[in-house]
Design a protein around this motif. Structure first.
Motif, PDB file in Angstrom:
ATOM      1  N   HIS A 152      -5.063  -6.635   2.671  1.00 49.95           N
ATOM      2  CA  HIS A 152      -5.148  -5.657   1.709  1.00 49.95           C
ATOM      3  C   HIS A 152      -6.263  -4.719   2.311  1.00 49.95           C
ATOM      4  O   HIS A 152      -6.238  -3.568   1.708  1.00 49.95           O
ATOM      5  CB  HIS A 152      -5.975  -6.395   0.618  1.00 49.95           C
ATOM      6  N   THR A 205      -5.621  -0.522   2.366  1.00 49.91           N
ATOM      7  CA  THR A 205      -6.466   0.493   1.567  1.00 49.91           C
ATOM      8  C   THR A 205      -7.265   1.023   2.372  1.00 49.91           C
ATOM      9  O   THR A 205      -7.964   2.027   1.815  1.00 49.91           O
ATOM     10  CB  THR A 205      -7.063  -0.672   0.444  1.00 49.91           C
ATOM     11  N   TRP A 236       1.078  -3.384  -2.877  1.00 48.54           N
ATOM     12  CA  TRP A 236      -0.344  -2.796  -2.438  1.00 48.54           C
ATOM     13  C   TRP A 236      -0.213  -1.372  -1.939  1.00 48.54           C
ATOM     14  O   TRP A 236      -1.034  -0.387  -2.115  1.00 48.54           O
ATOM     15  CB  TRP A 236      -0.961  -3.829  -1.498  1.00 48.54           C
ATOM     16  N   GLU A 276       0.642   1.025  -4.813  1.00 41.19           N
ATOM     17  CA  GLU A 276      -0.639   1.214  -5.656  1.00 41.19           C
ATOM     18  C   GLU A 276      -1.620   2.120  -4.757  1.00 41.19           C
ATOM     19  O   GLU A 276      -2.533   3.042  -5.686  1.00 41.19           O
ATOM     20  CB  GLU A 276      -1.410  -0.021  -5.844  1.00 41.19           C
ATOM     21  N   ASN A 277      -1.542   2.271  -3.570  1.00 40.49           N
ATOM     22  CA  ASN A 277      -2.561   3.076  -2.727  1.00 40.49           C
ATOM     23  C   ASN A 277      -1.863   4.228  -2.026  1.00 40.49           C
ATOM     24  O   ASN A 277      -2.515   4.681  -1.209  1.00 40.49           O
ATOM     25  CB  ASN A 277      -3.299   2.201  -1.630  1.00 40.49           C
ATOM     26  N   ARG A 333       0.639   4.772   0.000  1.00 39.18           N
ATOM     27  CA  ARG A 333       0.941   4.268   1.425  1.00 39.18           C
ATOM     28  C   ARG A 333       2.546   4.507   1.457  1.00 39.18           C
ATOM     29  O   ARG A 333       3.172   3.567   0.853  1.00 39.18           O
ATOM     30  CB  ARG A 333       0.344   3.206   1.873  1.00 39.18           C
TER      31      ARG A 333
END
Length: 456
Positions: free
Chosen positions: A89, A93, A116, A119-120, A122
């Protein structure tokens, strides 16, 4: 055809594409080997549950001393070094990361890492075909909606096959079959981690010394990995899945166009437009001449007399009619070619293959008679192997996907050769993989499941 020039410009501008690698196994290590000499790529972070394995990967691939010594993401970004961590993570991030390479090979963490990334903001290159087949169509849709790239991994066979299919279709050719080669005999389906090394001509000791994972190698041998990869190709290209699963016909490079065509035209296929894997061994165990064990292929049909005539004029090896042709690539270099996907995602905003639908699935088949209370050990294990099946049939039968078969207890006996159904196991409703799979079927399947079996 200008990715290298685009990367070179990024290098000249001191704006390299920054990559976080999750998983420092064989695929990830091979990527590190090629990234070291690719201008415009900066491996900024590597996350592995065993950080020492990541450091050894850097050492084995010739990175300069100290490249992996940075102890924070900020320091790695500032000094052009790589940050090694056991926290995926944190790697995903970290500020400055453009593309994440997910190379763990395990469905549950692979899906979590993809979320993840979503959400970020990428882009993600999903080396993890197991996760992709389990819920990839749903993830691809979500990434596209967010303006992000969700991509297959170039260098791995599914992406290379998709490229060949795309080439053929862009040339106006009818794709008849597409797939890969492998070493296969029918009795390989019963192989277990305890028996696998005999098929490879190795002793268990030699395998241990080489750091070889018996379950991983067994997945390649027992047919599961081939099924997973062909499901990915089917979901990405729309090519159909053979109703009875892969047949693994023994076919060499010179006979692809002659044999991988419909039965009506003298070939082996029930219909045109399917995925199939060819074996490097005849059924008696003898070698197929000029086999395609390490490669990929596509067969196609001319769209008229003029195109067929052109096949002959330019020396294409065809079938007897001159209307069926084939293109093949004898080798693939997995992680050494992965930079193509990274650059394509970051610089073009394009995936090198992506699941668009749910046409193929991989279901669990019992390797032996299984008793109630036994715990399935998943891909490459001793209890089940994965068979390719049309997704519509899989959902209708309530079949258990191979990606959900790790550590799952049976509630009823299953006989050797039978499909293991979800009704025969207890699934963890709180599992991310189980929930995403359910959501994917609800979104893509013609007749989605009503609920997830298991305790409330």
């Amino acid at each position: 055809m200008n990715l290298h020039a685009m990367l070179a410009r990024r290098a000249a501008d001191s704006r390299p594409v920054r990559v976080a690698l999750i998983g420092a196994g064989k695929f990830g290590t091979m990527f590190l080997a090629s990234a070291r000499t690719t201008p415009g790529l900066h491996v900024m972070a590597v996350a592995d549950l065993d950080p020492e394995r990541a450091r050894q990967a850097f050492s084995a691939t010739g990175w300069p001393q100290g490249h992996a010594d940075a102890n924070t993401a900020a320091k790695a970004l500032r000094h052009g070094t790589a940050w090694v961590t056991d926290d995926p993570h944190a790697a995903i991030t970290a500020g400055g990361v453009d593309v994440v390479v997910e190379a763990t090979g395990h469905p549950e963490p692979g899906l979590r890492h993809a979320l993840w990334c979503l959400e970020n903001g990428r882009h993600v290159v999903m080396v993890n075909v197991e996760a992709d087949v389990l819920a990839g169509p749903l993830l691809a849709r979500r990434f596209t909606d967010a303006g992000l790239v969700y991509s297959m991994a170039y260098g791995d066979q599914p992406a290379l096959i998709c490229e060949m299919v795309d080439w053929a279709r862009a040339c106006g050719l009818e794709v008849v079959a597409a797939g890969k080669g492998t070493k296969y005999l029918p009795d390989y389906h019963a192989s277990t981690p305890d028996t696998v090394w005999g098929y490879y001509g190795l002793t268990p000791g030699q395998a241990r010394e080489g750091g070889m994972n018996p379950k991983m190698f067994n997945s390649f041998l027992d047919g599961t990995k081939s099924a997973i990869e062909m499901a990915a190709v089917s979901n990405a290209t729309g090519l159909a899945v053979p109703t009875a699963g892969l047949d693994f016909p023994p076919v060499g490079c010179d006979d692809l166009a002659k044999r991988l065509k419909p039965e009506a035209d003298g070939g082996l296929l029930a219909e045109a437009g399917v995925v199939e894997v060819v074996s490097s061994l005849n059924r008696d165990g003898s070698a197929v001449p000029r086999d395609l064990r390490w490669g990929v292929y596509v067969t196609f049909r001319a769209n008229g007399d003029y195109m067929a005539r052109c096949f002959g004029e330019y020396g294409m090896a065809t079938d007897e009619s001159g209307r069926y042709g084939a293109l093949y690539r004898p080798y693939h270099l997995i992680g050494l070619e992965l930079g193509v996907s990274v650059a394509s995602a970051a610089l073009r905003g394009e995936p090198t293959g992506q699941c668009h639908g749910f046409t193929g699935d991989v279901v669990c088949i019992a390797k032996r008679d299984l008793k109630a209370g036994e715990v399935l050990d998943g891909e490459g294990g001793e209890t089940v192997w994965g068979r390719l099946m049309p997704a519509e049939d899989s959902v209708a039968a309530g079949a258990l996907p191979i990606g959900l078969a790790q550590g799952v207890p049976l509630t009823r006996p299953v006989r050797k050769g039978e499909v293991v159904t979800r009704a025969a196991v207890t699934l963890d409703r709180d599992s991310l993989a189980v929930r995403l799979r359910h959501d994917m079927e609800s979104a893509f399947a013609a007749a989605p499941p009503e609920d997830i079996p298991g305790p409330p």
